[in-house]
Design a protein around this motif. Structure first.
Motif, PDB file in Angstrom:
ATOM      1  N   THR A  32     144.240  79.125 -17.062  1.00 58.18           N
ATOM      2  CA  THR A  32     144.061  80.443 -16.464  1.00 58.18           C
ATOM      3  C   THR A  32     142.613  80.865 -16.662  1.00 58.18           C
ATOM      4  OG1 THR A  32     144.762  81.534 -18.493  1.00 58.18           O
ATOM      5  CG2 THR A  32     146.456  81.140 -16.844  1.00 58.18           C
ATOM      6  N   ALA A  33     142.194  81.870 -15.923  1.00 60.20           N
ATOM      7  CA  ALA A  33     140.799  82.292 -16.005  1.00 60.20           C
ATOM      8  C   ALA A  33     140.688  83.796 -15.827  1.00 60.20           C
ATOM      9  CB  ALA A  33     139.976  81.591 -14.927  1.00 60.20           C
ATOM     10  N   THR A  34     139.595  84.357 -16.319  1.00 58.49           N
ATOM     11  CA  THR A  34     139.304  85.761 -16.087  1.00 58.49           C
ATOM     12  C   THR A  34     138.680  85.908 -14.705  1.00 58.49           C
ATOM     13  OG1 THR A  34     137.163  85.546 -17.152  1.00 58.49           O
ATOM     14  CG2 THR A  34     138.984  86.276 -18.536  1.00 58.49           C
ATOM     15  N   LYS A  35     138.732  87.090 -14.191  1.00 58.99           N
ATOM     16  CA  LYS A  35     138.208  87.364 -12.850  1.00 58.99           C
ATOM     17  C   LYS A  35     136.960  88.223 -12.967  1.00 58.99           C
ATOM     18  CE  LYS A  35     139.594  89.466  -8.505  1.00 58.99           C
ATOM     19  NZ  LYS A  35     140.658  90.173  -7.812  1.00 58.99           N
ATOM     20  N   ASN A  36     135.879  87.753 -12.376  1.00 56.99           N
ATOM     21  CA  ASN A  36     134.605  88.474 -12.379  1.00 56.99           C
ATOM     22  C   ASN A  36     134.195  88.817 -13.809  1.00 56.99           C
ATOM     23  OD1 ASN A  36     134.608  88.329  -9.537  1.00 56.99           O
ATOM     24  ND2 ASN A  36     135.870  90.155  -9.423  1.00 56.99           N
ATOM     25  N   ASP A  37     133.819  90.060 -14.044  1.00 49.69           N
ATOM     26  CA  ASP A  37     133.419  90.479 -15.383  1.00 49.69           C
ATOM     27  C   ASP A  37     134.529  91.226 -16.114  1.00 49.69           C
ATOM     28  OD1 ASP A  37     130.893  89.370 -15.194  1.00 49.69           O
ATOM     29  OD2 ASP A  37     130.048  91.167 -14.271  1.00 49.69           O
ATOM     30  N   SER A  38     135.733  91.191 -15.572  1.00 50.50           N
ATOM     31  CA  SER A  38     136.856  91.917 -16.168  1.00 50.50           C
ATOM     32  C   SER A  38     137.328  91.238 -17.452  1.00 50.50           C
ATOM     33  CB  SER A  38     138.022  91.976 -15.179  1.00 50.50           C
ATOM     34  OG  SER A  38     139.158  92.557 -15.786  1.00 50.50           O
ATOM     35  N   THR A  39     137.734  92.036 -18.405  1.00 46.61           N
ATOM     36  CA  THR A  39     138.314  91.503 -19.641  1.00 46.61           C
ATOM     37  C   THR A  39     139.834  91.699 -19.674  1.00 46.61           C
ATOM     38  OG1 THR A  39     137.908  93.584 -20.799  1.00 46.61           O
ATOM     39  CG2 THR A  39     136.200  91.873 -20.959  1.00 46.61           C
ATOM     40  N   MET A  40     140.426  92.090 -18.551  1.00 48.19           N
ATOM     41  CA  MET A  40     141.874  92.309 -18.517  1.00 48.19           C
ATOM     42  C   MET A  40     142.660  91.026 -18.776  1.00 48.19           C
ATOM     43  SD  MET A  40     142.915  95.323 -18.504  1.00 48.19           S
ATOM     44  CE  MET A  40     144.632  94.933 -18.234  1.00 48.19           C
ATOM     45  N   GLY A  41     142.145  89.888 -18.303  1.00 46.68           N
ATOM     46  CA  GLY A  41     142.832  88.623 -18.570  1.00 46.68           C
ATOM     47  C   GLY A  41     142.894  88.330 -20.058  1.00 46.68           C
ATOM     48  N   LEU A  42     141.782  88.553 -20.747  1.00 45.58           N
ATOM     49  CA  LEU A  42     141.756  88.362 -22.204  1.00 45.58           C
ATOM     50  C   LEU A  42     142.723  89.325 -22.879  1.00 45.58           C
ATOM     51  CD1 LEU A  42     137.900  88.019 -22.700  1.00 45.58           C
ATOM     52  CD2 LEU A  42     139.591  86.183 -22.803  1.00 45.58           C
ATOM     53  N   SER A  43     142.725  90.561 -22.412  1.00 48.97           N
ATOM     54  CA  SER A  43     143.614  91.571 -22.983  1.00 48.97           C
ATOM     55  C   SER A  43     145.074  91.181 -22.800  1.00 48.97           C
ATOM     56  CB  SER A  43     143.341  92.930 -22.309  1.00 48.97           C
ATOM     57  OG  SER A  43     144.236  93.897 -22.769  1.00 48.97           O
ATOM     58  N   GLU A  44     145.407  90.678 -21.626  1.00 44.87           N
ATOM     59  CA  GLU A  44     146.786  90.277 -21.341  1.00 44.87           C
ATOM     60  C   GLU A  44     147.219  89.117 -22.234  1.00 44.87           C
ATOM     61  OE1 GLU A  44     150.525  90.498 -19.621  1.00 44.87           O
ATOM     62  OE2 GLU A  44     148.852  91.905 -19.588  1.00 44.87           O
ATOM     63  N   VAL A  45     146.352  88.140 -22.413  1.00 43.39           N
ATOM     64  CA  VAL A  45     146.684  87.003 -23.272  1.00 43.39           C
ATOM     65  C   VAL A  45     146.827  87.470 -24.714  1.00 43.39           C
ATOM     66  CG1 VAL A  45     145.837  84.813 -24.200  1.00 43.39           C
ATOM     67  CG2 VAL A  45     145.700  85.264 -21.759  1.00 43.39           C
ATOM     68  N   ARG A  46     145.901  88.301 -25.185  1.00 39.66           N
ATOM     69  CA  ARG A  46     146.000  88.815 -26.558  1.00 39.66           C
ATOM     70  C   ARG A  46     147.319  89.553 -26.776  1.00 39.66           C
ATOM     71  NH1 ARG A  46     141.086  88.437 -29.306  1.00 39.66           N
ATOM     72  NH2 ARG A  46     139.218  88.472 -28.001  1.00 39.66           N
ATOM     73  N   ALA A  47     147.742  90.320 -25.775  1.00 31.53           N
ATOM     74  CA  ALA A  47     148.955  91.121 -25.914  1.00 31.53           C
ATOM     75  C   ALA A  47     150.225  90.301 -25.679  1.00 31.53           C
ATOM     76  CB  ALA A  47     148.907  92.306 -24.947  1.00 31.53           C
ATOM     77  N   ALA A  48     150.364  89.750 -24.462  1.00 30.16           N
ATOM     78  CA  ALA A  48     151.621  89.122 -24.061  1.00 30.16           C
ATOM     79  C   ALA A  48     151.832  87.721 -24.607  1.00 30.16           C
ATOM     80  CB  ALA A  48     151.705  89.095 -22.530  1.00 30.16           C
ATOM     81  N   SER A  49     150.769  86.965 -24.793  1.00 27.55           N
ATOM     82  CA  SER A  49     150.911  85.612 -25.327  1.00 27.55           C
ATOM     83  C   SER A  49     150.506  85.535 -26.789  1.00 27.55           C
ATOM     84  CB  SER A  49     150.040  84.629 -24.528  1.00 27.55           C
ATOM     85  OG  SER A  49     150.466  84.558 -23.201  1.00 27.55           O
ATOM     86  N   GLY A  50     150.099  86.646 -27.344  1.00 26.37           N
ATOM     87  CA  GLY A  50     149.593  86.643 -28.705  1.00 26.37           C
ATOM     88  C   GLY A  50     150.321  87.588 -29.633  1.00 26.37           C
ATOM     89  N   ALA A  51     149.823  88.797 -29.705  1.00 29.24           N
ATOM     90  CA  ALA A  51     150.324  89.754 -30.698  1.00 29.24           C
ATOM     91  C   ALA A  51     151.808  90.067 -30.519  1.00 29.24           C
ATOM     92  CB  ALA A  51     149.493  91.034 -30.655  1.00 29.24           C
ATOM     93  N   LEU A  52     152.319  89.992 -29.301  1.00 24.20           N
ATOM     94  CA  LEU A  52     153.753  90.194 -29.077  1.00 24.20           C
ATOM     95  C   LEU A  52     154.574  89.210 -29.907  1.00 24.20           C
ATOM     96  CD1 LEU A  52     156.086  91.499 -27.371  1.00 24.20           C
ATOM     97  CD2 LEU A  52     155.739  89.598 -25.784  1.00 24.20           C
ATOM     98  N   PHE A  53     154.167  87.951 -29.892  1.00 19.55           N
ATOM     99  CA  PHE A  53     154.910  86.931 -30.638  1.00 19.55           C
ATOM    100  C   PHE A  53     154.665  87.028 -32.143  1.00 19.55           C
ATOM    101  CE2 PHE A  53     155.308  85.426 -26.377  1.00 19.55           C
ATOM    102  CZ  PHE A  53     156.589  84.906 -26.358  1.00 19.55           C
ATOM    103  N   VAL A  54     153.500  87.497 -32.521  1.00 16.70           N
ATOM    104  CA  VAL A  54     153.250  87.771 -33.941  1.00 16.70           C
ATOM    105  C   VAL A  54     154.206  88.871 -34.399  1.00 16.70           C
ATOM    106  CG1 VAL A  54     151.592  88.634 -35.634  1.00 16.70           C
ATOM    107  CG2 VAL A  54     150.848  87.004 -33.878  1.00 16.70           C
ATOM    108  N   GLY A  55     154.300  89.928 -33.611  1.00 23.51           N
ATOM    109  CA  GLY A  55     155.199  91.030 -33.954  1.00 23.51           C
ATOM    110  C   GLY A  55     156.645  90.609 -34.044  1.00 23.51           C
ATOM    111  N   LEU A  56     157.104  89.783 -33.107  1.00 22.35           N
ATOM    112  CA  LEU A  56     158.483  89.285 -33.159  1.00 22.35           C
ATOM    113  C   LEU A  56     158.737  88.478 -34.431  1.00 22.35           C
ATOM    114  CD1 LEU A  56     159.048  88.106 -29.488  1.00 22.35           C
ATOM    115  CD2 LEU A  56     160.402  89.806 -30.705  1.00 22.35           C
ATOM    116  N   GLY A  57     157.824  87.578 -34.730  1.00 18.47           N
ATOM    117  CA  GLY A  57     157.997  86.735 -35.915  1.00 18.47           C
ATOM    118  C   GLY A  57     157.932  87.513 -37.206  1.00 18.47           C
ATOM    119  N   VAL A  58     156.956  88.397 -37.322  1.00 18.40           N
ATOM    120  CA  VAL A  58     156.816  89.210 -38.536  1.00 18.40           C
ATOM    121  C   VAL A  58     158.023  90.130 -38.697  1.00 18.40           C
ATOM    122  CG1 VAL A  58     155.459  91.040 -39.647  1.00 18.40           C
ATOM    123  CG2 VAL A  58     154.303  89.062 -38.641  1.00 18.40           C
TER     124      VAL A  58
END
Length: 115
Positions: A32-58
């Motif tokens: 996957t890739a970010t679009k233009n200069d937007s950081t929304m892709g990074l934000s989405e990965v941090r949230a939905a593919s990252g911290a969400l699963f940390v929260g579930l596990g913890v």
């Protein structure tokens, strides 16, 4: 079953930490890739593919409740359903099948041993 639950929670936390703290690496692995200069892709990965699963596990480790461990299974199972949908609608690929298999095994295992 307690050991399996703990391992599944730690697996969720481990993959979640990667998505949360290394989103560019995660995006590279997931093609996957970010679009233009937007950081929304990074934000989405941090949230939905990252911290969400940390929260579930913890949360599962802290409460120790079967329902919390089952929630890990439902989340991973939901990922498997989304992945299978992509295989059918967007076309198959070897990485998709591998991710689907892992998501399905983790999801089914966590649900079956906790319900």
């Amino acid at each position: 079953m307690d050991i399996i639950n703990i391992l599944l929670a730690l697996l969720s936390i481990g993959f979640g930490v990667i998505g949360w703290l290394a989103p560019r690496y995660t995006m590279d692995v997931l093609d996957t890739a970010t679009k233009n200069d937007s950081t929304m892709g990074l934000s989405e990965v941090r949230a939905a593919s990252g911290a969400l699963f940390v929260g579930l596990g913890v949360g599962a480790l802290l409460t120790g409740l079967p329902g919390a461990y089952a929630a890990i299974g439902f989340a991973w199972g939901g990922g498997a359903v989304g992945r299978l949908t992509s295989i059918v609608l967007d076309g198959p690929s070897r990485p998709k099948w591998i991710f689907f298999a892992v998501e399905a095994v983790v999801g089914v295992t966590a649900i079956v041993i906790n319900l």
